[in-house]
Scaffold this active site. Structure first.
Site, PDB file in Angstrom:
ATOM      1  N   LYS A 158       0.874  -1.169   0.000  1.00 15.12           N
ATOM      2  CA  LYS A 158       0.000   0.000   0.000  1.00 15.12           C
ATOM      3  C   LYS A 158       0.915   1.224   0.000  1.00 15.12           C
ATOM      4  CE  LYS A 158      -3.944   1.966   2.520  1.00 15.12           C
ATOM      5  NZ  LYS A 158      -4.931   2.113   1.466  1.00 15.12           N
TER       6      LYS A 158
HETATM    7  C1  LIG Z   1      -6.603   0.218  -3.816  1.00 18.48           C
HETATM    8  C2  LIG Z   1      -7.282  -0.313  -2.617  1.00 18.48           C
HETATM    9  N1  LIG Z   1      -7.832  -1.536  -2.661  1.00 18.48           N
HETATM   10  C3  LIG Z   1      -8.456  -2.064  -1.593  1.00 18.48           C
HETATM   11  C4  LIG Z   1      -8.578  -1.362  -0.415  1.00 18.48           C
HETATM   12  C5  LIG Z   1      -9.274  -1.978   0.761  1.00 18.48           C
HETATM   13  O1  LIG Z   1      -8.339  -2.352   1.724  1.00 18.48           O
HETATM   14  P1  LIG Z   1      -8.724  -2.377   3.278  1.00 18.48           P
HETATM   15  O2  LIG Z   1      -9.946  -3.212   3.385  1.00 18.48           O
HETATM   16  O3  LIG Z   1      -7.564  -2.960   3.953  1.00 18.48           O
HETATM   17  O4  LIG Z   1      -8.991  -0.964   3.651  1.00 18.48           O
HETATM   18  C6  LIG Z   1      -8.023  -0.094  -0.317  1.00 18.48           C
HETATM   19  C7  LIG Z   1      -8.099   0.672   0.923  1.00 18.48           C
HETATM   20  O5  LIG Z   1      -7.178   0.771   1.648  1.00 18.48           O
HETATM   21  C8  LIG Z   1      -7.356   0.446  -1.440  1.00 18.48           C
HETATM   22  O6  LIG Z   1      -6.817   1.673  -1.396  1.00 18.48           O
END
Ligand SMILES: Cc1ncc(COP(=O)(O)O)c(C=O)c1O
Length: 313
Positions: A158
């Site tokens: 991320k």
């Molecule tokens: C590109 C992306 N995909 C998926 C998610 C969902 O991830 P999470 O459930 O850990 O927030 C996020 C959010 O953080 C994101 O930015």
């Protein structure tokens, strides 16, 4: 979103003033996008504030840092404890927590190895992400932008830089009158939203793209998979062709920001009859039950924040 500028920010183990949580314009992160971060929610349970899946989020932060060869001086437990302390100190909940690891001001140039690693954690109040009407489901499009391809920017990290791709997807969607865009991967299979994972229901089974389709390993995605398992809903992690979105019985997003948001239409084709479907509703019931504290925290998803009583005189 209400920002409390009297709140403190955690920086490399110390608490600093909100306005001092800054970086230099020539910091590596500003020029080359070198940051990894998390987005975490702290909910207000009847028993007090509690962070949702704190360990998993911080583990993903450390994984993201490892992929980018960023040495973080703090352990998972230390960073979780820092979040707990910060929320207790700032007394802001429910809130959104933003831990960020970045390459700061050091050597200017692409080589990141001579810029210091800095860790910040901030928290602030935050409401619904995909709008207050999101309960009825949202209207989305398939983006003309492709999701970051394997072996370019790693989707399992991320990283701040990934969100340049997300911004293109989001801006295009909003300017065309949609709430969100769904990106396809480089082979044309469904990947994810600009900031959410995606689920499709078809003939009673729950489908989601595997990590190989350039998706972030979402913590909410994992929670949905655990809830579906508990509910006995068959789960299939498989490549999803674009056209599956148009003939799906149900489609929904999952994410820390979006929580579990039904999709009402894709490219102006309504998902079934446009109403939130029964499997989405069943998963929402469980998820919102846990985060509102009306259902037990069966999987130990919460890290509770001890609250000191303030005495008014
Ligand atoms: C590109 C992306 N995909 C998926 C998610 C969902 O991830 P999470 O459930 O850990 O927030 C996020 C959010 O953080 C994101 O930015």
């Amino acid at each position: 979103m209400a920002i409390d500028e009297n709140a403190k920010v955690w920086h490399n183990g110390r608490l600093i003033r909100w306005k001092d949580a800054t970086v230099h314009v020539l910091a590596h992160v500003v020029n080359y996008g070198s940051s990894v971060f998390e987005g975490i929610r702290c909910y207000k349970l009847p028993s007090g504030p509690a962070i949702f899946r704190a360990n998993e989020h911080i583990q993903r932060l450390l994984d993201s840092a490892k992929i980018y060869r960023m040495d973080v001086d703090y352990t998972r437990d230390e960073l979780v404890a820092a979040m707990v302390d910060l929320i207790g100190l700032n007394r802001i909940w429910p809130c959104y927590i933003r831990p960020i690891v970045l390459r700061g001001y050091g050597q200017v140039g692409v080589n990141p190895l001579n810029s210091p690693i800095e860790v910040f954690i901030a928290n602030y109040e935050w409401g619904k992400y995909l709008g207050s009407d999101a309960d009825q489901g949202v209207d989305v499009c398939v983006s003309s932008w492709t999701r970051i391809a394997p072996n370019t920017l790693p989707a399992m990290a991320k990283a701040g830089a990934n969100y340049m791709n997300s911004q293109l997807i989001k801006m295009e969607a909003i300017l065309n009158g949609y709430v969100e865009g769904i990106a396809l991967d480089m082979n044309g299979y469904v990947s994810e939203g600009s900031g959410e994972n995606l689920f499709v229901v078809r003939n009673g089974s729950l489908l989601t793209a595997p990590l190989g389709n350039s998706v972030l390993p979402g913590i909410t995605r994992d929670s949905v998979l655990q809830i579906s398992h508990d509910l006995g809903i068959p789960i299939v992690e498989q490549m999803i062709p674009r056209e599956m979105l148009y003939i799906a019985d149900e489609v929904f997003f999952s994410g820390t920001a979006a929580e579990i948001t039904a999709v009402r239409s894709v490219d102006k084709i309504s998902v079934k009859n446009g109403a939130v479907g029964p499997i989405t509703k069943a998963i929402q019931r469980e998820f919102y039950g846990v985060i509102n504290g009306t259902l037990p925290d069966r999987h130990n998803w919460f890290t509770h924040v001890p609250v000191k009583q303030t005495v008014s005189v």
